[in-house]
Design a protein around this motif. Sequence first.
Motif, mmCIF file in Angstrom:
data_model
loop_
_atom_site.group_PDB
_atom_site.id
_atom_site.type_symbol
_atom_site.label_atom_id
_atom_site.label_comp_id
_atom_site.label_asym_id
_atom_site.label_seq_id
_atom_site.Cartn_x
_atom_site.Cartn_y
_atom_site.Cartn_z
ATOM 1 N N GLU A 27 0.823 -1.214 0.000
ATOM 2 C CA GLU A 27 0.000 0.000 0.000
ATOM 3 C C GLU A 27 0.854 1.260 0.000
ATOM 4 O O GLU A 27 0.417 2.301 -0.486
ATOM 5 C CB GLU A 27 -0.932 0.001 1.226
ATOM 6 C CG GLU A 27 -1.980 -1.070 1.202
ATOM 7 C CD GLU A 27 -2.876 -1.021 2.442
ATOM 8 O OE1 GLU A 27 -3.904 -1.693 2.444
ATOM 9 O OE2 GLU A 27 -2.537 -0.273 3.374
ATOM 10 N N ARG A 63 -3.500 -5.141 0.963
ATOM 11 C CA ARG A 63 -3.777 -4.542 -0.335
ATOM 12 C C ARG A 63 -2.474 -4.510 -1.144
ATOM 13 O O ARG A 63 -1.440 -4.030 -0.667
ATOM 14 C CB ARG A 63 -4.319 -3.126 -0.149
ATOM 15 C CG ARG A 63 -5.596 -3.037 0.676
ATOM 16 C CD ARG A 63 -6.817 -3.530 -0.108
ATOM 17 N NE ARG A 63 -7.060 -2.658 -1.267
ATOM 18 C CZ ARG A 63 -8.018 -2.877 -2.174
ATOM 19 N NH1 ARG A 63 -8.816 -3.950 -2.050
ATOM 20 N NH2 ARG A 63 -8.183 -2.056 -3.185
ATOM 21 N N GLY A 98 -5.120 -10.418 3.788
ATOM 22 C CA GLY A 98 -5.978 -9.282 3.455
ATOM 23 C C GLY A 98 -5.230 -8.031 3.090
ATOM 24 O O GLY A 98 -5.813 -6.943 3.070
ATOM 25 N N THR A 143 -5.920 -8.218 -3.555
ATOM 26 C CA THR A 143 -5.968 -8.422 -2.103
ATOM 27 C C THR A 143 -5.384 -9.800 -1.815
ATOM 28 O O THR A 143 -5.721 -10.787 -2.482
ATOM 29 C CB THR A 143 -7.404 -8.336 -1.568
ATOM 30 O OG1 THR A 143 -7.941 -7.063 -1.935
ATOM 31 C CG2 THR A 143 -7.408 -8.468 -0.068
#
Length: 535
Positions: free
Chosen positions: A468, A484, A482, A497
């Motif tokens: 991220e 990103r 989970g 994801t």
Amino acid sequence: MPEPPANTPEFTVSELSSALKRTVEDAYGNVRVRGEISGFRGPHSSGHCYFALKDESAKIEAVIWKGVHSRMRFKPQEGLEVIATGKLTTYPGSSKYQIVIEAIEPAGIGALMALMEERKRKLGAEGLFDESRKQLLPWLPEVIGVVTSPTGAVIRDILHRLQDRFPRRVLVWPVRVQGEGSAEQIAAAIRGFNALPEGGRIPRPDLLIVARGGGSLEDLWSFNEEIVVRAAADSMIPLISAVGHETDITLIDFAADKRAPTPTAAAEMAVPVRTELFVEVGALTRRAMLCWQRVQESRRNELRAAMRALPAPGELLAIPRQRLDGAASSLPRGLKANTHAHFRRFAGASARLTVRVLRGQVAQAKQRLTVSGERMTHSARSLLRNRRDRYAGLEIRLKASKFSNAQAQRQTIARDRERALRLAERARRALATTMQRLLARVAHSGQLLAALSYRGVLTRGFALVRDEQGHAVHAAASIGPGARLDLEFADGRVAATADADRPAVTSAPGKPVANEPKIATPKRAVKPVGQGSLF
């Protein structure tokens, strides 16, 4: 070989050394040791001092840190018996124990006297005590400088004695006369008085007095310090040492210009007695008056004797008066004879001054003037003709010089023009060559950049994974469930994801996992020229 007990703790060498160090320092945190200094060679290059303390049957290593040594009143010396105060500690580097000294003092009066005698011999060998260095004290100083404690009875005794004998202006430089730092203050006071300028706001003393009351050898030790003795020897102002009583001897007494047994005696040496001076001046005045009277009386008697030997005034003027009478009687005849002589001379001159003579002289003067005018005109014409010929020649030479100079300048300009054209042609060819070389380097660098760019790897079917924050992800273990992710392909980017239900791959210790891809050993990357990090 017997087995060690199972519950015996194990120590490393460092742990055991630290435990011994704490035990020794806790048990002997503050000790006083008496011994003889051995192996002292002065401060180390770091400023610390390393030596040993010994007696008849034992020896212990000692160390004095740099900051402690600079504040010490007594400095350690080889062979000196001292009492050292400090704490015991250990040195793990050599498994030795040592004492870290915080204070040191000589062991008794005998050691102090030995140290004093040693210092006296050293300074005496340098010539600080020579009589040739001594200065004479001023007979009546205008300003007296006193170096002493402002709260003791010494300064009051000096001021009282000066007031009784001959009041003078006194400047007091307050210092400590015993204890730590007193020697530095006394030396600074002596040098400070010597540094005062002549005619300044604070007058420069004509005489210095370094004074202190009596006391033990330890109390007077500041005046045996080398810094005080050197300051007294270097003083350009005459100095009186008045330290202690008559039986007290310090090293400043040998360096001073005069030694006084007591501070009161120093004040008596500094100034004479004013009343005695008045009596002496009065006696000298009376003696001078009596001498003057005797001389006047003697000269009066000599004048009277000379008067008796001189003749009477009438006798002295008789002959001159007679000569004056003779000259007065012959004066009328002389005036008449002089008048007749001048008349005859004037008559002869007037006979020669006739009109015809004057006209002849005027004619001769006119003729001379005419001849001189003609000669002057002829000379002016000749000079003008010569100057005209000279200027004509100079004009011809100037024209020829201008023509040759102009021709030379034209040739120089032509040569410079040809040279400039050659240089311009060379510069054009050099510029073209340089541009070709730089274009080739740029093309090569572009090809190398395209070959080493990570985008070339993406075109072969690979993808670049970022988290991220936009940082590149190098291992799957660094991705949490989970998370990103951002996948970059050759033709664009896709968001993703991480799978939270991904099973963990496990294997038995020492056995490889089936179908586990082998991680290739990364090759050493070649850093391209001018290319930074790919990520």
